[in-house]
Design a protein around this motif. Structure first.
Motif, PDB file in Angstrom:
ATOM      1  N   GLY A   1     100.061 -62.923 -69.881  1.00  0.00           N
ATOM      2  CA  GLY A   1     100.835 -61.707 -70.088  1.00  0.00           C
ATOM      3  C   GLY A   1     100.264 -60.882 -71.215  1.00  0.00           C
ATOM      4  N   SER A   2      98.972 -61.017 -71.455  1.00  0.00           N
ATOM      5  CA  SER A   2      98.370 -60.505 -72.678  1.00  0.00           C
ATOM      6  C   SER A   2      97.841 -59.084 -72.557  1.00  0.00           C
ATOM      7  CB  SER A   2      97.241 -61.431 -73.104  1.00  0.00           C
ATOM      8  OG  SER A   2      96.281 -61.528 -72.075  1.00  0.00           O
ATOM      9  N   ARG A   3      97.523 -58.531 -73.716  1.00  0.00           N
ATOM     10  CA  ARG A   3      96.802 -57.260 -73.811  1.00  0.00           C
ATOM     11  C   ARG A   3      95.312 -57.609 -73.703  1.00  0.00           C
ATOM     12  NH1 ARG A   3      99.153 -52.920 -76.359  1.00  0.00           N
ATOM     13  NH2 ARG A   3      97.270 -52.500 -77.568  1.00  0.00           N
ATOM     14  N   ILE A   4      94.654 -57.027 -72.713  1.00  0.00           N
ATOM     15  CA  ILE A   4      93.293 -57.432 -72.389  1.00  0.00           C
ATOM     16  C   ILE A   4      92.299 -56.319 -72.695  1.00  0.00           C
ATOM     17  CG2 ILE A   4      91.727 -58.164 -70.529  1.00  0.00           C
ATOM     18  CD1 ILE A   4      94.202 -59.256 -69.064  1.00  0.00           C
ATOM     19  N   VAL A   5      91.179 -56.690 -73.303  1.00  0.00           N
ATOM     20  CA  VAL A   5      90.001 -55.830 -73.373  1.00  0.00           C
ATOM     21  C   VAL A   5      88.961 -56.442 -72.455  1.00  0.00           C
ATOM     22  CG1 VAL A   5      88.071 -55.041 -74.803  1.00  0.00           C
ATOM     23  CG2 VAL A   5      90.402 -54.926 -75.690  1.00  0.00           C
TER      24      VAL A   5
ATOM     25  N   TYR B   1      84.231 -47.847 -63.066  1.00  0.00           N
ATOM     26  CA  TYR B   1      84.891 -47.819 -61.756  1.00  0.00           C
ATOM     27  C   TYR B   1      86.039 -48.819 -61.774  1.00  0.00           C
ATOM     28  CZ  TYR B   1      85.474 -47.920 -56.693  1.00  0.00           C
ATOM     29  OH  TYR B   1      85.987 -47.826 -55.426  1.00  0.00           O
ATOM     30  N   PRO B   2      87.179 -48.440 -61.139  1.00  0.00           N
ATOM     31  CA  PRO B   2      87.492 -47.184 -60.451  1.00  0.00           C
ATOM     32  C   PRO B   2      87.726 -46.036 -61.428  1.00  0.00           C
ATOM     33  CG  PRO B   2      89.405 -48.597 -60.479  1.00  0.00           C
ATOM     34  CD  PRO B   2      88.288 -49.415 -61.057  1.00  0.00           C
ATOM     35  N   GLU B   3      88.008 -44.875 -60.879  1.00  0.00           N
ATOM     36  CA  GLU B   3      88.123 -43.663 -61.687  1.00  0.00           C
ATOM     37  C   GLU B   3      89.156 -43.805 -62.806  1.00  0.00           C
ATOM     38  OE1 GLU B   3      87.197 -39.964 -63.056  1.00  0.00           O
ATOM     39  OE2 GLU B   3      86.161 -41.069 -61.457  1.00  0.00           O
ATOM     40  N   ASP B   4      90.243 -44.515 -62.539  1.00  0.00           N
ATOM     41  CA  ASP B   4      91.306 -44.646 -63.532  1.00  0.00           C
ATOM     42  C   ASP B   4      90.840 -45.330 -64.813  1.00  0.00           C
ATOM     43  OD1 ASP B   4      93.022 -43.400 -61.824  1.00  0.00           O
ATOM     44  OD2 ASP B   4      94.130 -45.202 -61.236  1.00  0.00           O
ATOM     45  N   VAL B   5      89.744 -46.056 -64.726  1.00  0.00           N
ATOM     46  CA  VAL B   5      89.269 -46.774 -65.910  1.00  0.00           C
ATOM     47  C   VAL B   5      88.852 -45.807 -67.018  1.00  0.00           C
ATOM     48  CG1 VAL B   5      86.795 -46.944 -65.387  1.00  0.00           C
ATOM     49  CG2 VAL B   5      87.935 -48.818 -66.576  1.00  0.00           C
ATOM     50  N   ASN B   6      88.514 -44.588 -66.627  1.00  0.00           N
ATOM     51  CA  ASN B   6      88.060 -43.605 -67.613  1.00  0.00           C
ATOM     52  C   ASN B   6      89.182 -43.101 -68.512  1.00  0.00           C
ATOM     53  OD1 ASN B   6      85.284 -43.553 -66.734  1.00  0.00           O
ATOM     54  ND2 ASN B   6      85.980 -42.463 -64.916  1.00  0.00           N
ATOM     55  N   GLN B   7      90.409 -43.465 -68.197  1.00  0.00           N
ATOM     56  CA  GLN B   7      91.542 -43.089 -69.044  1.00  0.00           C
ATOM     57  C   GLN B   7      91.759 -44.084 -70.184  1.00  0.00           C
ATOM     58  OE1 GLN B   7      94.987 -42.569 -66.524  1.00  0.00           O
ATOM     59  NE2 GLN B   7      93.858 -41.330 -65.036  1.00  0.00           N
ATOM     60  N   LEU B   8      91.031 -45.199 -70.132  1.00  0.00           N
ATOM     61  CA  LEU B   8      91.201 -46.239 -71.146  1.00  0.00           C
ATOM     62  C   LEU B   8      90.232 -46.041 -72.310  1.00  0.00           C
ATOM     63  CD1 LEU B   8      91.497 -49.305 -68.759  1.00  0.00           C
ATOM     64  CD2 LEU B   8      93.323 -48.391 -70.210  1.00  0.00           C
ATOM     65  N   PRO B   9      90.622 -46.472 -73.508  1.00  0.00           N
ATOM     66  CA  PRO B   9      89.694 -46.398 -74.646  1.00  0.00           C
ATOM     67  C   PRO B   9      88.440 -47.221 -74.390  1.00  0.00           C
ATOM     68  CG  PRO B   9      91.941 -46.875 -75.371  1.00  0.00           C
ATOM     69  CD  PRO B   9      91.944 -47.004 -73.883  1.00  0.00           C
ATOM     70  N   LYS B  10      87.304 -46.716 -74.871  1.00  0.00           N
ATOM     71  CA  LYS B  10      86.038 -47.436 -74.742  1.00  0.00           C
ATOM     72  C   LYS B  10      85.705 -48.078 -76.092  1.00  0.00           C
ATOM     73  CE  LYS B  10      85.230 -46.390 -70.435  1.00  0.00           C
ATOM     74  NZ  LYS B  10      84.136 -45.555 -69.935  1.00  0.00           N
ATOM     75  N   VAL B  11      85.364 -49.363 -76.047  1.00  0.00           N
ATOM     76  CA  VAL B  11      85.118 -50.099 -77.289  1.00  0.00           C
ATOM     77  C   VAL B  11      83.644 -50.190 -77.644  1.00  0.00           C
ATOM     78  CG1 VAL B  11      87.211 -51.473 -77.035  1.00  0.00           C
ATOM     79  CG2 VAL B  11      85.052 -52.328 -76.085  1.00  0.00           C
ATOM     80  N   GLY B  12      82.782 -49.625 -76.817  1.00  0.00           N
ATOM     81  CA  GLY B  12      81.345 -49.733 -77.083  1.00  0.00           C
ATOM     82  C   GLY B  12      80.626 -50.439 -75.954  1.00  0.00           C
TER      83      GLY B  12
ATOM     84  N   GLU C   1      85.526 -54.054 -85.317  1.00  0.00           N
ATOM     85  CA  GLU C   1      86.664 -53.190 -85.634  1.00  0.00           C
ATOM     86  C   GLU C   1      87.152 -52.424 -84.413  1.00  0.00           C
ATOM     87  OE1 GLU C   1      83.894 -53.342 -87.327  1.00  0.00           O
ATOM     88  OE2 GLU C   1      84.480 -54.149 -89.289  1.00  0.00           O
ATOM     89  N   GLY C   2      86.201 -51.975 -83.584  1.00  0.00           N
ATOM     90  CA  GLY C   2      86.575 -51.204 -82.404  1.00  0.00           C
ATOM     91  C   GLY C   2      87.414 -52.009 -81.427  1.00  0.00           C
ATOM     92  N   VAL C   3      87.059 -53.270 -81.239  1.00  0.00           N
ATOM     93  CA  VAL C   3      87.839 -54.129 -80.346  1.00  0.00           C
ATOM     94  C   VAL C   3      89.173 -54.480 -80.987  1.00  0.00           C
ATOM     95  CG1 VAL C   3      87.926 -56.362 -79.168  1.00  0.00           C
ATOM     96  CG2 VAL C   3      85.763 -55.082 -79.256  1.00  0.00           C
ATOM     97  N   LEU C   4      89.143 -54.885 -82.248  1.00  0.00           N
ATOM     98  CA  LEU C   4      90.358 -55.350 -82.922  1.00  0.00           C
ATOM     99  C   LEU C   4      91.390 -54.234 -83.071  1.00  0.00           C
ATOM    100  CD1 LEU C   4      91.476 -57.943 -84.166  1.00  0.00           C
ATOM    101  CD2 LEU C   4      90.657 -57.126 -86.394  1.00  0.00           C
ATOM    102  N   SER C   5      90.946 -52.985 -83.196  1.00  0.00           N
ATOM    103  CA  SER C   5      91.874 -51.868 -83.380  1.00  0.00           C
ATOM    104  C   SER C   5      92.822 -51.700 -82.199  1.00  0.00           C
ATOM    105  CB  SER C   5      91.098 -50.570 -83.605  1.00  0.00           C
ATOM    106  OG  SER C   5      90.403 -50.180 -82.423  1.00  0.00           O
ATOM    107  N   LEU C   6      92.428 -52.240 -81.028  1.00  0.00           N
ATOM    108  CA  LEU C   6      93.279 -52.141 -79.843  1.00  0.00           C
ATOM    109  C   LEU C   6      94.295 -53.271 -79.759  1.00  0.00           C
ATOM    110  CD1 LEU C   6      90.546 -51.093 -77.248  1.00  0.00           C
ATOM    111  CD2 LEU C   6      92.153 -49.628 -78.481  1.00  0.00           C
ATOM    112  N   GLU C   7      94.283 -54.152 -80.765  1.00  0.00           N
ATOM    113  CA  GLU C   7      95.222 -55.268 -80.856  1.00  0.00           C
ATOM    114  C   GLU C   7      95.261 -56.117 -79.591  1.00  0.00           C
ATOM    115  OE1 GLU C   7      98.987 -53.621 -81.966  1.00  0.00           O
ATOM    116  OE2 GLU C   7      98.286 -52.960 -83.939  1.00  0.00           O
TER     117      GLU C   7
ATOM    118  N   GLY D   1      91.656 -51.602 -73.203  1.00  0.00           N
ATOM    119  CA  GLY D   1      90.354 -51.045 -73.525  1.00  0.00           C
ATOM    120  C   GLY D   1      89.275 -51.702 -72.693  1.00  0.00           C
ATOM    121  N   VAL D   2      88.154 -50.991 -72.540  1.00  0.00           N
ATOM    122  CA  VAL D   2      87.017 -51.494 -71.766  1.00  0.00           C
ATOM    123  C   VAL D   2      85.731 -51.087 -72.476  1.00  0.00           C
ATOM    124  CG1 VAL D   2      88.240 -51.399 -69.554  1.00  0.00           C
ATOM    125  CG2 VAL D   2      86.963 -49.395 -70.342  1.00  0.00           C
ATOM    126  N   ASP D   3      84.628 -51.664 -72.023  1.00  0.00           N
ATOM    127  CA  ASP D   3      83.337 -51.289 -72.599  1.00  0.00           C
ATOM    128  C   ASP D   3      82.723 -50.146 -71.798  1.00  0.00           C
ATOM    129  OD1 ASP D   3      82.532 -52.740 -70.264  1.00  0.00           O
ATOM    130  OD2 ASP D   3      80.581 -53.044 -71.201  1.00  0.00           O
TER     131      ASP D   3
END
Length: 293
Positions: free
Chosen positions: A28-32, A60-71, A79-85, A53-55
């Motif tokens: 049930g977690s928050r996933i990067v 793909y799919p298109e909806d993924v572009n709405q998520l924060p990118k961590v690098g 820090e970029g990954v951890l900031s998304l908790e 968040g994603v790298d």
């Protein structure tokens, strides 16, 4: 490729993929997600609402572009990954740097590093592994079953063909230019999956394409994997345009992630590439060509 055996093997292998931590907290977690194919699988299993968040390989799919990118997968910032908790980072053995992954684990983020998939069998195993990680085993089994039907059909076509067409695969990566997909690459693995021979198997890895080598390769079919649409222009490669394979339509230009990531779209990729291969010559046509008929 027998589906039952593959799915059982995948489930038995899960502890090695998931590490020593329990899976219970991941469901049930928050996933990067730090891998394009992993991200596609998570969407296909219907858990995109858990992604925070994603790298940058996740397009793909298109909806993924709405998520924060961590690098980038191979240069993940702590820090970029951890900031998304996140509670869980799901990635592959290609992820770097090791220091970032270790630090994330030290502060309580579960890090799962899946093996890199480079075959239809390994693709099914990875789908099942991710299904277990996110408590979507039934959805994963359904998806794997759908893909297996296509993989089995491709296997039958490869066996019936009785020959291994020579295929040239080029990777068009924008500012990085155009490269040959040689041996020991995802490109080579893709060609093996459709029963083809790599036209540049003498080259190891991805190497800059040369016009002379393109001519000497003289493939039966040509595949161009673009890292973004429009990054390959045939007008810039007249030598390629003059090859019989290109002129006769035995060619395909498409998304590099679909072609090379070995994710849920692998079945689509195999069907497309199988469709551009020339038909194997019959015994009668081969004999006629030898006699000049």
């Amino acid at each position: 490729m027998r589906l039952t055996g593959l799915l059982l093997a995948a489930l038995l292998a899960l502890p090695a993929y998931a590490g020593s931590a329990s899976n219970a907290g991941a469901k049930g977690s928050r996933i990067v997600s730090a891998d394009g194919a992993v991200t596609e699988i998570l969407f296909a299993l219907g858990v995109e609402d858990r992604l925070v968040g994603v790298d940058t390989t996740s397009k793909y799919p298109e909806d993924v572009n709405q998520l924060p990118k961590v690098g980038y997968l191979r240069a993940l910032p702590f820090e970029g990954v951890l900031s998304l908790e996140p509670d869980h980072l799901i990635t592959t053995e290609e992820a770097e740097p090791e220091q970032t992954l270790q630090r994330l684990e030290q502060v309580g983020v579960k890090v799962t590093r899946l093996p890199v998939a480079q075959s239809p069998e390994q693709t099914l195993q990875r789908i099942m592994a991710i299904g277990e990680l996110v408590d979507r085993e039934e959805a994963a089994a359904r998806l794997a079953g759908e893909l297996q039907v296509v993989f089995t059909d491709i296997d039958k076509k490869v066996a019936a063909r009785g020959s291994a067409p020579k295929v040239l695969l080029l990777l068009a990566a924008g500012g990085h230019g155009v490269s040959f997909g040689g041996s020991h690459t995802g490109a080579d693995a893709l060609l093996k999956a459709i029963g083809a021979t790599n036209a540049v198997s003498n080259i190891r890895g991805y190497k800059p394409a040369s016009r002379e080598a393109i001519i000497s390769a003289n493939p039966d079919a040509i595949v161009v994997a673009e890292s973004a649409p429009g990054q390959f222009r045939i007008a810039d490669w007249p030598e390629l345009a003059q090859l019989p394979a290109w002129k006769n339509g035995h060619r395909y230009v498409g998304d590099s992630m679909m072609l090379l990531s070995f994710g849920p779209r692998l079945a689509e990729a195999l069907v497309i590439l199988d469709g551009i291969l020339p038909e194997a010559p019959t015994a009668e046509s081969t004999l006629a060509s030898r006699h000049g008929d």
